[in-house]
Write an enzyme that holds these catalytic residues in place. Structure first.
Site, mmCIF file in Angstrom:
data_model
loop_
_atom_site.group_PDB
_atom_site.id
_atom_site.type_symbol
_atom_site.label_atom_id
_atom_site.label_comp_id
_atom_site.label_asym_id
_atom_site.label_seq_id
_atom_site.Cartn_x
_atom_site.Cartn_y
_atom_site.Cartn_z
ATOM 1 N N CYS A 95 0.805 -1.227 0.000
ATOM 2 C CA CYS A 95 0.000 0.000 0.000
ATOM 3 C C CYS A 95 0.835 1.272 0.000
ATOM 4 O O CYS A 95 0.317 2.348 -0.310
ATOM 5 C CB CYS A 95 -0.951 0.006 1.198
ATOM 6 S SG CYS A 95 -2.114 -1.368 1.200
ATOM 7 N N HIS A 355 -9.166 2.867 -2.670
ATOM 8 C CA HIS A 355 -7.775 2.559 -2.326
ATOM 9 C C HIS A 355 -7.171 1.617 -3.373
ATOM 10 O O HIS A 355 -7.141 0.406 -3.180
ATOM 11 C CB HIS A 355 -7.740 1.932 -0.928
ATOM 12 C CG HIS A 355 -6.390 1.486 -0.467
ATOM 13 N ND1 HIS A 355 -5.211 2.020 -0.937
ATOM 14 C CD2 HIS A 355 -6.033 0.535 0.443
ATOM 15 C CE1 HIS A 355 -4.190 1.429 -0.337
ATOM 16 N NE2 HIS A 355 -4.675 0.518 0.497
ATOM 17 N N CYS A 385 -0.808 2.298 6.646
ATOM 18 C CA CYS A 385 -0.369 0.974 7.074
ATOM 19 C C CYS A 385 -0.048 0.169 5.821
ATOM 20 O O CYS A 385 -0.479 0.503 4.718
ATOM 21 C CB CYS A 385 -1.447 0.285 7.907
ATOM 22 S SG CYS A 385 -3.035 0.080 7.075
ATOM 23 N N GLY A 387 0.647 -3.955 4.258
ATOM 24 C CA GLY A 387 0.514 -5.384 4.441
ATOM 25 C C GLY A 387 1.794 -6.045 4.925
ATOM 26 O O GLY A 387 2.900 -5.575 4.642
#
Length: 399
Positions: A95, A355, A385, A387
């Site tokens: 991300c 997203h 955040c 993964g």
């Protein structure tokens, strides 16, 4: 011999609208084509820049396979019309891929290895699913409990954060509703017009009576995610999807999406040489690791590190883009770090806007640099955040 670190400026920032995956406008659009549109949009903002001065393209992608494999950065750079001399590399920090691409491009300039770079991200969650087409976990992950969190689905990690940080279902739904309300208000006010490059989509539909294929062309100008019919009552009716007695629902989670963003970065020398107007200066970046099973709290560790590197405090931040992977982790981060909620996602976040994984860092960076300029604010921060248990944060200063 030591070399002085020089400043890296963002001189252009463009993004596509964000489409809903699988049923939205870009469900059949290749991610490299979305990236081409974003790159061309950024280039259009700096007409005096000689494209031959761009030394490299660094592009983030969370699932670099299938139609977004084969080094999408280089392919898109060429398809966007950049000269053969412009290189390309595709990078992956899930991300935070788009933000990491910006950081890498800025660092090349800051250490004097380049004067002009293009950075960004692209992702089609319609064409490549969240875990990729053929996910393959290392078997060792399943042999020891301390590694099992690597294989957890993102929703399950959000449930664990909600439990550990005591984030209620009601608080999550209220946060989600606010995201939609802010995004809708921002669209109505034209807040995204400076950063969005409209994308033309060609739709082909077979006519079974005539045997012909009908072609319709339309231009997508707005993010598709924000919903005017969102309400607390409607959100409350949604069932938890990741745990039997959980609180994380499709309504208080980020939307799977398609989109791309591109920024052009330049040194002070290039700014003067080509008569460019800086939008912002890239100030600092930090990434930190956390337990994979509670990956959503990654920003709790990354934000203080980025602030220390910049020599700033929370009070210095005028604008905060906190990627809303889930309402649960967003609220946990806001509370734990002590963020001013009024400065977090003033135009809505990923729960409403979407997203598109590796593209989000570049998309939200475009939002920050244009918002700082438009509202005459000084410092903005982008954080998310990541993964497998990471957090990332980058800080920008209006130039």
């Amino acid at each position: 011999m030591s070399q002085q670190i020089q400043d890296a400026y963002i001189v252009a920032a463009s993004r596509t609208p964000i489409g809903r995956s699988h049923r939205g406008a870009f469900r059949h659009t290749r991610p490299d084509d979305l990236l081409v549109a974003a790159m061309r949009g950024a280039l259009a903002q700096v007409p005096t820049l000689d494209p031959k001065a761009i030394e490299d393209a660094i592009i983030g992608c969370a699932m670099p396979e299938g139609p977004q494999g084969l080094n999408m950065a280089r392919v898109a750079a060429l398809l966007a019309g950049l000269p053969n001399s412009v290189g390309g590399i595709t990078v992956n920090r899930f991300c935070a891929s788009g933000l990491s691409a910006i950081q890498m491009a800025a660092d090349r300039i800051r250490v004097g290895e380049a004067d002009v770079m293009i950075a960004g991200g692209a992702e089609s969650m319609s064409l490549v699913p969240m875990s990729g087409n053929t996910p393959s976990f290392n078997p060792t992950i399943f042999e020891r409990d301390e590694h099992l969190g690597i294989a957890y689905g993102m929703g399950l990690t959000a449930e664990k954060v909600a439990t550990q940080w005591k984030v209620s279902r009601e608080a999550q739904d209220a946060f989600a509703l606010a995201s939609h309300q802010k995004a809708l208000a921002a669209q109505a006010a034209g807040e995204f017009s400076d950063e969005i490059t409209p994308v033309e989509v060609i739709e082909r539909t077979p006519d079974l009576d005539t045997g012909e294929v009908r072609t319709r062309t339309r231009t997508v100008t707005l993010d598709e995610g924000p919903r005017v019919d969102t309400s607390l009552a409607g959100l409350a009716r949604l069932k938890a999807v990741f745990a039997a007695r959980g609180s994380v629902t499709a309504g208080n989670s980020s939307q799977t999406s398609d989109g791309a963003g591109a920024l052009i970065l330049a040194s002070d020398k290039a700014v003067r040489q080509f008569g460019l107007t800086p939008l912002a200066r890239f100030v600092s970046f930090a990434s930190r690791g956390v337990p994979p099973e509670i990956m959503g709290i990654g920003p709790i560790e990354a934000i203080p590190a980025a602030l220390r590197s910049a020599g700033l405090s929370l009070a210095d931040l005028d604008w905060i883009e906190l990627n809303e992977a889930f309402a649960a982790q967003s609220l946990a981060v806001i509370d734990s770090v002590g963020l001013d909620a009024a400065r977090v996602n003033p135009l809505g976040g990923a729960i409403a806007l979407g997203h598109p994984l590796g593209a989000t860092g570049a998309i939200r960076a475009a939002t920050i640099v244009h918002a700082l300029r438009r509202r005459q604010l000084k410092y903005g921060m982008l954080t998310m955040c990541v993964g497998t248990g990471q957090g990332a944060a980058g800080i920008f200063e209006r130039a």
